[in-house]
Design a protein around this motif. Structure first.
Motif, PDB file in Angstrom:
ATOM      1  N   ALA A 187       1.387  -0.961  -0.230  1.00 28.62           N
ATOM      2  CA  ALA A 187      -0.055   0.170   0.090  1.00 28.62           C
ATOM      3  C   ALA A 187       0.930   1.421   0.315  1.00 28.62           C
ATOM      4  O   ALA A 187       1.795   1.268   0.174  1.00 28.62           O
ATOM      5  N   GLY A 188       0.521   2.369  -0.724  1.00 28.90           N
ATOM      6  CA  GLY A 188       1.328   3.387  -0.712  1.00 28.90           C
ATOM      7  C   GLY A 188       0.931   4.415  -1.537  1.00 28.90           C
ATOM      8  O   GLY A 188      -0.556   4.294  -1.924  1.00 28.90           O
ATOM      9  N   ASP A 189       1.368   5.522  -2.127  1.00 27.12           N
ATOM     10  CA  ASP A 189       0.720   6.630  -3.792  1.00 27.12           C
ATOM     11  C   ASP A 189       0.176   6.512  -3.597  1.00 27.12           C
ATOM     12  O   ASP A 189       1.361   4.969  -4.508  1.00 27.12           O
ATOM     13  N   ALA A 190      -0.578   6.823  -5.593  1.00 30.61           N
ATOM     14  CA  ALA A 190      -0.612   6.113  -6.750  1.00 30.61           C
ATOM     15  C   ALA A 190       0.609   5.925  -7.423  1.00 30.61           C
ATOM     16  O   ALA A 190       0.237   5.387  -8.564  1.00 30.61           O
ATOM     17  N   GLU A 191       1.079   6.836  -7.213  1.00 28.19           N
ATOM     18  CA  GLU A 191       2.628   6.746  -8.519  1.00 28.19           C
ATOM     19  C   GLU A 191       3.106   5.742  -7.754  1.00 28.19           C
ATOM     20  O   GLU A 191       3.759   4.502  -8.555  1.00 28.19           O
ATOM     21  N   PHE A 192       3.942   5.413  -6.560  1.00 27.49           N
ATOM     22  CA  PHE A 192       4.129   3.997  -5.552  1.00 27.49           C
ATOM     23  C   PHE A 192       3.984   2.575  -6.748  1.00 27.49           C
ATOM     24  O   PHE A 192       4.280   1.550  -6.821  1.00 27.49           O
ATOM     25  N   ILE A 193       2.449   2.644  -6.294  1.00 30.52           N
ATOM     26  CA  ILE A 193       1.474   1.855  -6.430  1.00 30.52           C
ATOM     27  C   ILE A 193       1.468   1.470  -7.856  1.00 30.52           C
ATOM     28  O   ILE A 193       1.235   0.636  -8.671  1.00 30.52           O
ATOM     29  N   ARG A 194       1.540   2.304  -8.932  1.00 30.48           N
ATOM     30  CA  ARG A 194       1.212   2.533 -10.388  1.00 30.48           C
ATOM     31  C   ARG A 194       3.201   1.464 -11.525  1.00 30.48           C
ATOM     32  O   ARG A 194       3.325   1.123 -11.871  1.00 30.48           O
ATOM     33  N   GLU A 195       4.088   2.234 -10.131  1.00 25.26           N
ATOM     34  CA  GLU A 195       5.825   1.417 -10.540  1.00 25.26           C
ATOM     35  C   GLU A 195       5.209   0.622  -9.877  1.00 25.26           C
ATOM     36  O   GLU A 195       5.708  -0.787 -11.046  1.00 25.26           O
ATOM     37  N   ALA A 196       4.677  -0.150  -8.260  1.00 23.15           N
ATOM     38  CA  ALA A 196       4.787  -1.632  -8.322  1.00 23.15           C
ATOM     39  C   ALA A 196       4.533  -2.594  -9.174  1.00 23.15           C
ATOM     40  O   ALA A 196       4.548  -3.937  -9.573  1.00 23.15           O
ATOM     41  N   ARG A 197       3.120  -1.941 -10.124  1.00 17.93           N
ATOM     42  CA  ARG A 197       2.591  -3.005 -10.587  1.00 17.93           C
ATOM     43  C   ARG A 197       3.280  -3.495 -11.841  1.00 17.93           C
ATOM     44  O   ARG A 197       3.154  -4.194 -12.347  1.00 17.93           O
ATOM     45  N   ARG A 198       4.185  -2.211 -12.110  1.00 20.33           N
ATOM     46  CA  ARG A 198       4.744  -2.393 -13.501  1.00 20.33           C
ATOM     47  C   ARG A 198       5.783  -3.052 -13.580  1.00 20.33           C
ATOM     48  O   ARG A 198       5.730  -4.787 -14.257  1.00 20.33           O
ATOM     49  N   LEU A 199       6.066  -3.543 -11.976  1.00 21.53           N
ATOM     50  CA  LEU A 199       7.326  -3.765 -11.500  1.00 21.53           C
ATOM     51  C   LEU A 199       7.556  -5.791 -11.734  1.00 21.53           C
ATOM     52  O   LEU A 199       8.172  -6.709 -11.775  1.00 21.53           O
ATOM     53  N   ARG A 200       5.657  -5.825 -11.019  1.00 20.43           N
ATOM     54  CA  ARG A 200       5.066  -7.228 -10.715  1.00 20.43           C
ATOM     55  C   ARG A 200       4.885  -7.971 -11.901  1.00 20.43           C
ATOM     56  O   ARG A 200       4.933  -8.925 -11.789  1.00 20.43           O
ATOM     57  N   VAL A 201       5.148  -7.205 -13.083  1.00 21.37           N
ATOM     58  CA  VAL A 201       5.347  -8.121 -14.194  1.00 21.37           C
ATOM     59  C   VAL A 201       6.426  -8.262 -14.418  1.00 21.37           C
ATOM     60  O   VAL A 201       6.304  -9.337 -14.671  1.00 21.37           O
ATOM     61  N   VAL A 202       7.246  -7.379 -14.016  1.00 27.56           N
ATOM     62  CA  VAL A 202       9.010  -7.933 -14.759  1.00 27.56           C
ATOM     63  C   VAL A 202       9.031  -8.723 -13.595  1.00 27.56           C
ATOM     64  O   VAL A 202       9.807 -10.121 -13.549  1.00 27.56           O
ATOM     65  N   PHE A 203       8.780  -8.427 -12.484  1.00 31.42           N
ATOM     66  CA  PHE A 203       9.273  -9.651 -11.324  1.00 31.42           C
ATOM     67  C   PHE A 203       8.422 -11.023 -11.245  1.00 31.42           C
ATOM     68  O   PHE A 203       8.904 -11.995 -10.352  1.00 31.42           O
ATOM     69  N   GLY A 204       7.591 -11.211 -12.600  1.00 29.11           N
ATOM     70  CA  GLY A 204       7.246 -12.605 -12.891  1.00 29.11           C
ATOM     71  C   GLY A 204       5.695 -13.158 -11.443  1.00 29.11           C
ATOM     72  O   GLY A 204       5.131 -13.849 -11.707  1.00 29.11           O
ATOM     73  N   GLY A 205       5.524 -11.426 -11.341  1.00 28.62           N
ATOM     74  CA  GLY A 205       4.760 -11.816 -10.179  1.00 28.62           C
ATOM     75  C   GLY A 205       3.103 -11.307 -10.094  1.00 28.62           C
ATOM     76  O   GLY A 205       1.900 -11.769 -10.111  1.00 28.62           O
ATOM     77  N   ALA A 206       2.907 -11.120 -12.278  1.00 26.46           N
ATOM     78  CA  ALA A 206       1.202 -10.527 -12.458  1.00 26.46           C
ATOM     79  C   ALA A 206       0.698 -12.207 -12.857  1.00 26.46           C
ATOM     80  O   ALA A 206       0.598 -12.709 -13.740  1.00 26.46           O
ATOM     81  N   TRP A 207       0.329 -11.917 -12.164  1.00 26.06           N
ATOM     82  CA  TRP A 207      -1.371 -13.413 -12.147  1.00 26.06           C
ATOM     83  C   TRP A 207      -2.172 -13.128 -12.496  1.00 26.06           C
ATOM     84  O   TRP A 207      -2.387 -11.331 -12.861  1.00 26.06           O
ATOM     85  N   ARG A 208      -3.021 -14.179 -12.713  1.00 29.89           N
ATOM     86  CA  ARG A 208      -4.010 -14.410 -13.417  1.00 29.89           C
ATOM     87  C   ARG A 208      -5.223 -13.994 -12.846  1.00 29.89           C
ATOM     88  O   ARG A 208      -6.470 -13.296 -12.377  1.00 29.89           O
ATOM     89  N   GLN A 209      -6.217 -14.628 -12.434  1.00 29.38           N
ATOM     90  CA  GLN A 209      -7.175 -15.628 -11.799  1.00 29.38           C
ATOM     91  C   GLN A 209      -7.234 -15.154 -10.640  1.00 29.38           C
ATOM     92  O   GLN A 209      -7.763 -16.446 -10.114  1.00 29.38           O
ATOM     93  N   ALA A 210      -6.710 -14.525 -10.208  1.00 29.26           N
ATOM     94  CA  ALA A 210      -6.067 -14.644  -8.766  1.00 29.26           C
ATOM     95  C   ALA A 210      -7.414 -13.929  -7.248  1.00 29.26           C
ATOM     96  O   ALA A 210      -7.350 -14.487  -6.653  1.00 29.26           O
ATOM     97  N   GLY A 211      -8.888 -14.243  -7.881  1.00 30.65           N
ATOM     98  CA  GLY A 211      -9.511 -13.529  -6.960  1.00 30.65           C
ATOM     99  C   GLY A 211      -9.655 -14.901  -7.130  1.00 30.65           C
ATOM    100  O   GLY A 211     -10.451 -14.781  -5.271  1.00 30.65           O
TER     101      GLY A 211
END
Ligand SMILES: Cc1ncc(COP(=O)(O)O)c(C=O)c1O
Length: 354
Positions: free
Chosen positions: A219-243
């Motif tokens: 959790a953090g400010d919108a800019e931090f989370i925006r960059e974290a979301r990009r890095l989640r893809v870079v680090f291989g942690g972007a998942w699919r039906q994670a719901g």
């Protein structure tokens, strides 16, 4: 020798060993899902929004593990070749130091806390003293609350605020590894949002005391989370039906904190029993939350002998920092504490009289 699959064991190795509750399993089966890579899993989005609301921060991001949260956060804040200040036994610079070196080129300035893993503002100020030769750069300070190797010690909000003031004065961001932040809140009476207001970004784990099978959030400010979301893809942690996982996570987030006081009371009772059985191995007054360490070195028997003998009695414990570590959690109640103490008695008799 028994193995875990022979069960049932009283499992005190970690608060990560809990199984999903029937309500979690039902929620997982019924979860509304989408592809979270594209940001359209409604259950994940609900979970992220809920944590943003609870922390009072602009946004949150759901990730598979606490380690990935820490690694992504450190990558956001720290440049390769620069330093991160951490307490020397913190998860960030103990267990995860190699990950940071490999993924981000980060080196640590390790600071030894005077007491139970909890850094003070004065120590942080000293660690942020400018380099007179203008060579080293510190990009980030991390703190851990509760502190795992520090025996689950909780840092009060006022102490976090004092550290934050030092960091702000030096223009260095502060990150909170809050894998067990809700345990800290249970002890100090502070809200998660009070801690979150004193740091630049934080993470919490759902898969520890809160009892979810998987998942942690930044959790953090919108800019931090925006960059974290990009890095989640870079680090291989972007998942699919994670719901499917987030559905259990939502239950953990809503219901988990309410019962942490029971874990703390169970840990305290276990500590009092162990202190009776093996005087000097621990001080029950140090047990604030759900983690306790017993020092068995005075018995002259290696920690591994205690771990194996406890397992032979049906009680699983772990070794951390050369001590026996025990962690209470949702699947540990009064009967399990009695069983663990019974095992301690038998093992102490066996190992201290031979
Ligand atoms: C304080 C702390 N931070 C981070 C982590 C990493 O969490 P995970 O096991 O989900 O990667 C742990 C794990 O035990 C922890 O104790």
């Amino acid at each position: 020798m028994r193995s875990v699959s022979d069960g049932p064991y009283v499992d005190l190795r970690s608060d990560t060993v809990t199984k999903p509750t029937p309500a979690m399993r039902r929620a997982m089966a019924d979860a509304e899902v989408g592809d979270d890579w594209f940001g359209d899993d409604p259950t994940v989005n609900r979970l992220q929004e809920r944590l943003a609301e609870l922390t009072g921060r602009e946004a949150a991001l759901y990730l598979p593990t606490g380690t990935m949260c820490n690694q992504v956060a450190m990558h956001v804040f720290a440049r390769s070749g620069h330093l991160v200040v951490s307490e020397e036994s913190a998860h960030t610079c103990g267990v995860e130091a190699s990950s940071s070196a490999v993924l981000s080129g980060i080196a640590f300035r390790r600071v030894r806390a005077a007491s139970r893993g909890l850094l003070t503002a004065a120590q942080v100020a000293a660690a942020l003293e400018p380099d007179p030769y203008d060579v080293t750069r510190v990009d980030l300070v991390t703190i851990e609350n509760t502190h795992q190797v520090g025996g689950g010690a909780a840092m009060p909000v006022a102490d976090v605020r004092a550290i934050h003031a030092v960091c702000a004065d030096r223009g260095v961001p502060l990150y909170l590894d809050g894998a067990r932040l809700f345990n800290a809140c249970t002890v100090t009476g502070a809200k998660v949002s009070e801690y979150a207001a004193e740091v630049d970004a934080l993470m919490v784990c759902l898969s520890k005391g809160l009892g979810a099978p998987i998942g942690s959030l930044l959790a953090g400010d919108a800019e931090f989370i925006r960059e974290a979301r990009r890095l989640r893809v870079v680090f291989g942690g972007a998942w699919r039906q994670a719901g499917i996982m987030a559905a259990a996570g939502l239950i953990a987030l809503e219901e988990g904190p309410r019962r942490l006081a029971d874990d703390h009371a169970n840990a305290r009772r276990l500590a009092e029993g162990v202190a009776d059985i093996l005087p000097g191995s621990l001080d029950p007054a140090d047990v604030q939350t759900n983690i306790l360490f017993a020092d068995v070195t005075s018995t002259g028997r290696p920690v591994s002998a205690w771990v194996s003998a406890m397992a032979a009695c049906g009680v699983l414990v772990s070794t951390v920092a050369g001590q026996v570590r025990m962690v209470t959690h949702r699947d540990i109640g009064p009967w399990e504490i009695d069983t663990a103490l019974d095992a301690w008695r038998r093992v102490a008799e066996e190992l201290t009289t031979r």
